[in-house]
Design a protein around this motif. Structure first.
Motif, PDB file in Angstrom:
ATOM      1  N   CYS A   1       0.571  -1.076  -0.061  1.00 54.50           N
ATOM      2  CA  CYS A   1       0.165  -0.100  -0.258  1.00 54.50           C
ATOM      3  C   CYS A   1       0.981   1.461  -0.016  1.00 54.50           C
ATOM      4  O   CYS A   1       0.654   2.073   0.702  1.00 54.50           O
ATOM      5  CB  CYS A   1      -0.537  -0.096   1.407  1.00 54.50           C
ATOM      6  N   GLN A   2       2.092   1.227  -0.699  1.00 58.95           N
ATOM      7  CA  GLN A   2       3.048   2.251  -0.815  1.00 58.95           C
ATOM      8  C   GLN A   2       3.049   2.403  -2.177  1.00 58.95           C
ATOM      9  O   GLN A   2       4.189   2.991  -2.523  1.00 58.95           O
ATOM     10  CB  GLN A   2       4.167   1.963   0.129  1.00 58.95           C
ATOM     11  N   ILE A   3       1.816   3.157  -3.006  1.00 54.28           N
ATOM     12  CA  ILE A   3       1.976   2.600  -4.608  1.00 54.28           C
ATOM     13  C   ILE A   3       1.885   4.634  -4.730  1.00 54.28           C
ATOM     14  O   ILE A   3       0.609   4.949  -3.787  1.00 54.28           O
ATOM     15  CB  ILE A   3       1.293   1.833  -4.965  1.00 54.28           C
ATOM     16  N   ASP A   4       2.752   4.479  -5.325  1.00 51.83           N
ATOM     17  CA  ASP A   4       2.308   6.674  -5.755  1.00 51.83           C
ATOM     18  C   ASP A   4       1.391   6.848  -6.874  1.00 51.83           C
ATOM     19  O   ASP A   4       0.388   8.051  -6.214  1.00 51.83           O
ATOM     20  CB  ASP A   4       3.644   7.098  -6.912  1.00 51.83           C
ATOM     21  N   HIS A   5       0.624   5.429  -7.741  1.00 49.35           N
ATOM     22  CA  HIS A   5      -0.252   5.962  -8.748  1.00 49.35           C
ATOM     23  C   HIS A   5      -0.690   4.494  -8.957  1.00 49.35           C
ATOM     24  O   HIS A   5       0.162   3.356  -8.531  1.00 49.35           O
ATOM     25  CB  HIS A   5       0.758   6.637  -9.966  1.00 49.35           C
ATOM     26  N   GLY A   6      -1.626   4.841  -8.159  1.00 49.44           N
ATOM     27  CA  GLY A   6      -2.833   3.590  -8.835  1.00 49.44           C
ATOM     28  C   GLY A   6      -2.987   2.752 -10.133  1.00 49.44           C
ATOM     29  O   GLY A   6      -3.089   3.925 -11.073  1.00 49.44           O
TER      30      GLY A   6
END
Length: 241
Positions: free
Chosen positions: A156-161
């Motif tokens: 849950c550390q992704i910058d963009h979906g």
């Protein structure tokens, strides 16, 4: 003594598990291994079936009856309220007397603070590779996805979906991961709150309501949901732990 426990709880050698409570927990462990881990039975059904099976007792001694009910409800309360202990001890290859003693001590003496998980999973390298290969070969997302991106997604550390070609490709995987306790029960909320899935059709991050509705539609439209491909993949992932 309960007829159920005297006839069906495993008999131990050299005095191990020589009291009813420990025998109940050992039976619970065996049934968890068989029904939940191997057969994928719903956890709540496992608990209810286990307790209803061991609850009956035939005895003219009121003290024996009281102790039996106390033991059964002790087991029930732990299974319902302390899934952290169940995950810690019942997923082991063996469940010995020392495991039972530690489990019971933690239940009786250590306060548990139930906090909602903040990540989907911390998968190892082999698991990330397998998921990435599956996602790319199945064209779940728009364009090929790197292993680092998949790792950050589950953290849950992704910058963009991630832009999803079709939610019908990714939701069965996430559902089966949750069913096998490899991602937390609140996975839908985590994905929605962190805006991690973006359907190509709308290009808007899916909300909790949208994910839940699509999941319900898929369950109704597929008699074998989530499907053998996803079940097989998640089984492989569990074996990589």
């Amino acid at each position: 003594m309960s007829l159920q426990c005297s006839e069906h709880c495993p008999k131990q050698e050299t005095g191990s598990f020589d009291n009813e409570l420990s025998k109940l927990f050992h039976a619970a462990y065996e049934q968890y291994q068989s029904e939940v881990l191997k057969d994928g039975k719903l956890y709540e059904r496992y608990v209810n079936d286990l307790v209803s099976y061991h609850l009956p007792i035939v005895s003219g001694d009121m003290e024996i009856i009281r102790k039996h009910f106390r033991n059964v409800f002790c087991m029930y309360e732990l299974l319902i309220n302390r899934k952290d202990l169940v995950n810690k001890y019942f997923t082991r290859h063996v469940f010995e007397e020392c495991d039972f003693n530690e489990m019971l001590y933690a239940f009786n003496h250590i306060e548990y603070v139930n906090t909602k998980p903040e990540v989907l999973a911390l998968f190892n390298r082999n698991q990330i590779q397998a998921i990435t290969q599956f996602a790319n070969s199945s064209k779940i997302f728009i364009g090929n996805i790197e292993e680092k991106t998949i790792d950050m997604f589950f953290r849950c550390q992704i910058d963009h979906g991630l832009v999803v070609a079709n939610m019908a490709g990714v939701l069965p995987l996430l559902y089966e991961l949750s069913r096998q306790k490899m991602i937390p029960y609140n996975w839908v909320s985590l994905i929605a709150e962190n805006k991690m899935l973006i359907p190509q059709k709308t290009m808007v991050a899916s909300t909790r309501k949208a994910i839940s509705q699509r999941l319900s539609e898929l369950k109704k439209s597929r008699f074998d949901f989530p499907g053998t491909v996803y079940i097989r993949l998640v089984k492989q992932l569990k074996e990589m732990q």
